[in-house]
Design an enzyme around this catalytic site. Structure first.
Site, PDB file in Angstrom:
ATOM      1  N   ASN A  90       0.826  -1.217   0.000  1.00 36.67           N
ATOM      2  CA  ASN A  90       0.000   0.000   0.000  1.00 36.67           C
ATOM      3  C   ASN A  90       0.860   1.267   0.000  1.00 36.67           C
ATOM      4  O   ASN A  90       0.615   2.206   0.764  1.00 36.67           O
ATOM      5  CB  ASN A  90      -0.967  -0.019   1.198  1.00 36.67           C
ATOM      6  CG  ASN A  90      -2.117   0.967   1.039  1.00 36.67           C
ATOM      7  OD1 ASN A  90      -2.369   1.484  -0.043  1.00 36.67           O
ATOM      8  ND2 ASN A  90      -2.805   1.247   2.134  1.00 36.67           N
TER       9      ASN A  90
ATOM     10  N   GLU B 252       1.397  -2.970  -5.242  1.00 30.07           N
ATOM     11  CA  GLU B 252       1.015  -1.595  -4.912  1.00 30.07           C
ATOM     12  C   GLU B 252       2.215  -0.807  -4.367  1.00 30.07           C
ATOM     13  O   GLU B 252       2.161  -0.210  -3.293  1.00 30.07           O
ATOM     14  CB  GLU B 252      -0.174  -1.556  -3.947  1.00 30.07           C
ATOM     15  CG  GLU B 252      -1.024  -0.338  -4.183  1.00 30.07           C
ATOM     16  CD  GLU B 252      -2.379  -0.363  -3.498  1.00 30.07           C
ATOM     17  OE1 GLU B 252      -3.022   0.695  -3.492  1.00 30.07           O
ATOM     18  OE2 GLU B 252      -2.806  -1.416  -2.975  1.00 30.07           O
TER      19      GLU B 252
ATOM     20  N   ASP C 235      -1.945  -9.880  -4.887  1.00 29.32           N
ATOM     21  CA  ASP C 235      -3.232  -9.393  -4.405  1.00 29.32           C
ATOM     22  C   ASP C 235      -4.224  -9.627  -5.537  1.00 29.32           C
ATOM     23  O   ASP C 235      -4.241  -8.905  -6.525  1.00 29.32           O
ATOM     24  CB  ASP C 235      -3.121  -7.905  -4.051  1.00 29.32           C
ATOM     25  CG  ASP C 235      -4.458  -7.295  -3.658  1.00 29.32           C
ATOM     26  OD1 ASP C 235      -5.465  -8.034  -3.630  1.00 29.32           O
ATOM     27  OD2 ASP C 235      -4.487  -6.085  -3.392  1.00 29.32           O
TER      28      ASP C 235
ATOM     29  N   ASN D 167      -7.481  -9.516  -5.169  1.00 27.60           N
ATOM     30  CA  ASN D 167      -8.674  -8.710  -4.928  1.00 27.60           C
ATOM     31  C   ASN D 167      -9.961  -9.522  -5.063  1.00 27.60           C
ATOM     32  O   ASN D 167     -11.005  -9.002  -5.478  1.00 27.60           O
ATOM     33  CB  ASN D 167      -8.711  -7.482  -5.858  1.00 27.60           C
ATOM     34  CG  ASN D 167      -8.152  -6.241  -5.178  1.00 27.60           C
ATOM     35  OD1 ASN D 167      -8.541  -5.911  -4.065  1.00 27.60           O
ATOM     36  ND2 ASN D 167      -7.219  -5.569  -5.838  1.00 27.60           N
TER      37      ASN D 167
ATOM     38  N   HIS E  44      -2.934  -4.681   4.274  1.00 26.01           N
ATOM     39  CA  HIS E  44      -2.744  -6.104   3.992  1.00 26.01           C
ATOM     40  C   HIS E  44      -1.699  -6.677   4.950  1.00 26.01           C
ATOM     41  O   HIS E  44      -0.914  -5.936   5.554  1.00 26.01           O
ATOM     42  CB  HIS E  44      -2.231  -6.323   2.561  1.00 26.01           C
ATOM     43  CG  HIS E  44      -3.187  -5.928   1.491  1.00 26.01           C
ATOM     44  ND1 HIS E  44      -3.829  -6.839   0.690  1.00 26.01           N
ATOM     45  CD2 HIS E  44      -3.593  -4.695   1.060  1.00 26.01           C
ATOM     46  CE1 HIS E  44      -4.595  -6.197  -0.173  1.00 26.01           C
ATOM     47  NE2 HIS E  44      -4.472  -4.885   0.022  1.00 26.01           N
TER      48      HIS E  44
END
Length: 255
Positions: free
Chosen positions: A10, A36, A148, A150, A246
């Site tokens: 992130n 990310e 990830d 999602n 996360h």
């Protein structure tokens, strides 16, 4: 033994401020698949650049957005960027490292939570990704796809599933996609080791104290072809770290 960690951080600069270096030093993965990143290589904090890892980075064309990386203690002989799909590759979503005995992918799947347009793009990504992933099934070199995704696959992968069936990330068509992806030959390594383990998540909203209440989603995976999945000895979600929304998903392989 080889420890591989998948981690949506992130934003690398925010993660650095929150203790990313401490996690690296304590967890000590051999390979880190990062999603990310939200930065290009020049924007990485110096302490991260100085880590004792070969660092392979793919940034999005859009500044401060998306981006993936693979940090590896051993040099990867070959690095491949993207999937060969222009819009996906411009968003910096896929990188592959090829080693002598296996390959590893770090992938950041789109989110559809911001509306119908992004949800449609997410579904296009999924269609392209499953076709791209088929090339590694039956290949002599085992493959691990970290990232990830999602998407929560099973009801045990999400808190309060009964209220989530119309939510992006738990839509029936997204869950079916994971089923289809497994059907072509991949294995969810965490679920292979912990088939019935409940209340284990890898992402929690920052809102309403979700992590403290463990109201989470398991959306981060290591998907392996059978030749490497059988070598997975331990799989853990390192929930104790609060570097991102996360948690790192780490697997120890006997390779």
């Amino acid at each position: 033994m080889l420890k591989i960690s998948s981690y949506n951080i992130n934003g690398v600069r925010a993660a650095h401020r929150k203790g990313f270096i401490d996690w690296v030093n304590e967890s000590n993965p051999d390979i880190i698949c990062i999603q990310e990143l939200r930065a290009d290589e020049s924007q990485l904090p110096d302490e991260i650049k100085e880590l004792d890892y070969h660092q392979y980075i793919v940034s999005a064309e859009k500044k401060g957005y998306s981006g993936v990386a693979i940090f590896s203690k051993n040099e990867a002989p070959t690095i491949k960027v993207g999937m060969g799909v222009d819009w996906i590759d411009s968003e910096g979503r896929v990188i592959t490292a090829e080693y002598a005995d296996f390959r590893i992918v770090s992938a950041y799947f789109p989110s559809g939570t911001t509306g119908d347009v992004r949800q449609e793009m997410k579904m296009k990504f999924l269609a392209d990704f499953i076709e791209w992933g088929k090339q590694f099934i039956g290949d002599s070199k085992p493959t691990i796809i970290c990232g990830d995704f999602n998407i929560c696959h099973l009801e045990i992968d999400i808190h309060n599933p009964d209220k989530q069936h119309k939510t992006s990330g738990f839509l029936p068509e997204e869950r079916q996609w994971v089923t289809d992806f497994l059907a072509i030959g991949y294995e969810d390594v965490f679920r292979k080791i912990h088939p019935n383990k409940t209340e284990v998540y890898s992402w929690w909203s920052y809102r309403a104290g979700s992590k403290g209440k463990n109201k989470g989603w398991r959306i981060d995976y290591q998907m392996g072809t059978p030749g490497i999945s059988v070598k997975a000895k331990e799989a853990i979600i390192e929930k104790e770290w609060d570097i991102s929304d996360h948690a790192p998903v780490s697997v120890i392989y006997d390779i």
